[in-house]
Design a protein around this motif. Sequence first.
Motif, short mmCIF file in Angstrom:
data_model
loop_
_atom_site.label_atom_id
_atom_site.label_comp_id
_atom_site.label_asym_id
_atom_site.label_seq_id
_atom_site.Cartn_x
_atom_site.Cartn_y
_atom_site.Cartn_z
N MET A 1 3.08 -3.36 -9.09
CA MET A 1 3.72 -3.67 -7.81
C MET A 1 3.55 -5.13 -7.46
SD MET A 1 3.00 -1.92 -4.11
CE MET A 1 3.76 -2.56 -2.64
N LYS A 2 2.33 -5.69 -7.71
CA LYS A 2 2.08 -7.08 -7.39
C LYS A 2 2.94 -8.01 -8.23
CE LYS A 2 -2.60 -6.65 -5.62
NZ LYS A 2 -4.01 -7.05 -5.80
N LEU A 3 3.10 -7.68 -9.54
CA LEU A 3 3.90 -8.52 -10.42
C LEU A 3 5.35 -8.53 -9.98
CD1 LEU A 3 2.38 -7.64 -13.90
CD2 LEU A 3 2.08 -9.76 -12.61
N SER A 4 5.86 -7.35 -9.59
CA SER A 4 7.25 -7.26 -9.17
C SER A 4 7.47 -8.08 -7.92
CB SER A 4 7.62 -5.80 -8.91
OG SER A 4 7.46 -5.06 -10.10
N GLN A 42 3.52 -10.70 5.39
CA GLN A 42 4.06 -9.34 5.51
C GLN A 42 3.68 -8.50 4.28
OE1 GLN A 42 8.31 -9.21 6.00
NE2 GLN A 42 8.36 -6.98 6.21
N LEU A 43 3.71 -9.16 3.09
CA LEU A 43 3.33 -8.45 1.87
C LEU A 43 1.85 -8.05 1.92
CD1 LEU A 43 3.86 -7.45 -0.99
CD2 LEU A 43 3.42 -9.77 -1.82
N ASP A 44 0.99 -8.94 2.41
CA ASP A 44 -0.43 -8.60 2.52
C ASP A 44 -0.65 -7.44 3.49
OD1 ASP A 44 -1.07 -10.60 0.77
OD2 ASP A 44 -1.45 -12.10 2.32
N ASN A 45 0.09 -7.41 4.57
CA ASN A 45 -0.03 -6.31 5.53
C ASN A 45 0.38 -4.98 4.91
OD1 ASN A 45 -0.91 -8.07 7.51
ND2 ASN A 45 1.15 -8.39 8.36
N ILE A 46 1.45 -5.02 4.11
CA ILE A 46 1.90 -3.79 3.44
C ILE A 46 0.83 -3.28 2.47
CG2 ILE A 46 3.57 -2.88 1.78
CD1 ILE A 46 5.66 -4.70 3.07
N HIS A 47 0.23 -4.19 1.73
CA HIS A 47 -0.81 -3.80 0.77
C HIS A 47 -2.01 -3.18 1.49
CE1 HIS A 47 -4.20 -4.46 -2.03
NE2 HIS A 47 -3.29 -4.16 -2.95
N THR A 48 -2.41 -3.77 2.61
CA THR A 48 -3.54 -3.24 3.38
C THR A 48 -3.22 -1.85 3.94
OG1 THR A 48 -4.19 -5.48 4.00
CG2 THR A 48 -5.04 -3.66 5.35
#
Length: 461
Positions: A1-4, A42-48
């Motif tokens: 997911m992170k790579l994508s 926003q990506l960091d918030n989604i991961h959390t």
Amino acid sequence: MKLSLFSMWAAALLLTFSSECVSGKQCVCELKNAVRPFPTAQLDNIHTAASECNTSITSKQMLEVDVLKLGLQRRLEQLEESVAVLEREDDGELYGAVSLRIIELELAEVLELMAKLNRTISSHRQLSNNTAAKLHSLVEEMQELEEFDHMQVVKKQQENQRMRRDLDNCQHQLHSTAEPPTPPPGNCPQGQLVNVSGPRTYTLTQYGTSYSFGAWGKDPNPSPGKEQVYWLVALTSSNIFSNYIREYNSLSTIIVGVGPTDTTIAPSNPTTNTIQGPNVVMYGDAVYYNCYNSPSVCRFNMTSRTVTNVALPLNSGYGNKFPFGHMDGTYTHTDMDFATDESGVWVIYSSPENFGNIIISEVLAGSPPVLGRSWRTSLHKRTVTNTFMVCGVLYATRFLNKETEEIFYSFDTETSTESYRLRIHIKKMQPNIQSLNYNPGDRMLYMYSDAHILSYEAVFQ
């Protein structure tokens, strides 16, 4: 997911260049980003948020409601049985008062279970609603982030994953053969043992603290008219021997210790046919125990008052050679343990040929009894404090501390598989357990512990 998402972010950096060179002066290049910047916050918030969802729901939580429902069902059945006993025994005096007190305690447990079930259901409903809302929000945010995938990297990866999954399924169906269904442990209709609750009963015997070794319970296969009878065997000679069985007409009478009926096996104690060791069971109106000073199974018929026996295999342990024990000591003369379950009677013992590890043998009912199939385990008998059987599965306990005993081991005679990974705790009221046996009729565990008798409810998944 992170790579994508990184590829999506990199693809979003579509840059435009413009240059200008003024005669006689230094050339200047201007770099402009053609699209809005990638929202890394926003990506960091989604991961959390995704991590929180993974940790907020556990497999244990999924079982809580089922276990509570099963426990409530069993408590209601027992309450109904206690009310029926009160109706039969109520003489307006001692018996009725004791039975009524038992009903009051059981009713309090039912109400407590219902309250806990309601709290658990409410908590799970709130957790489900919160998680569903959070997941819906995460899906919407991820769809927004896909707008930055100008090179369609994520889309192509998703298509590749679907194609790879379909290909793997096709290959699996082409080359694999269907496996036979795996039966549950011991083919138990009620499922696997997952917990032990209680104690439901806790009291001294009629003897007080005089005899710390013994056994008690109910006959899983009683003769007509003895469905509510409880039996008790106390080792009245050196904590090793006994020569009679005591029976009570109900749970109330054994708690109060009144009105017992004694049945004598041998005229003196110890002598031929004397009970040796505390691990005694009753099944089919017959008592099974270790014959006096012999590696043999004795069967005492309660009706005909006769004793028959069958010898264990050569060199089987007796006379305190392979007792139960723990770091602080051993339980004397527990070389042979007897157990009952849905199929009948079992004997658990050991021998030098099996290196002191536990052996399980069927005891086929009859006069004399006969040994059936046997299974050898890798569990050393001296590391175990007690055993019992449920649906053909042997469960073994060990001493954790003075307040807690742990069911840590199982051996399934149906599949010959064993496990050391069980972590089922039993709350003790006294430090030691001299005998422990399961009754499939009421799904209760009956324990004799330092002159006290206790009962526990077996909870199944």
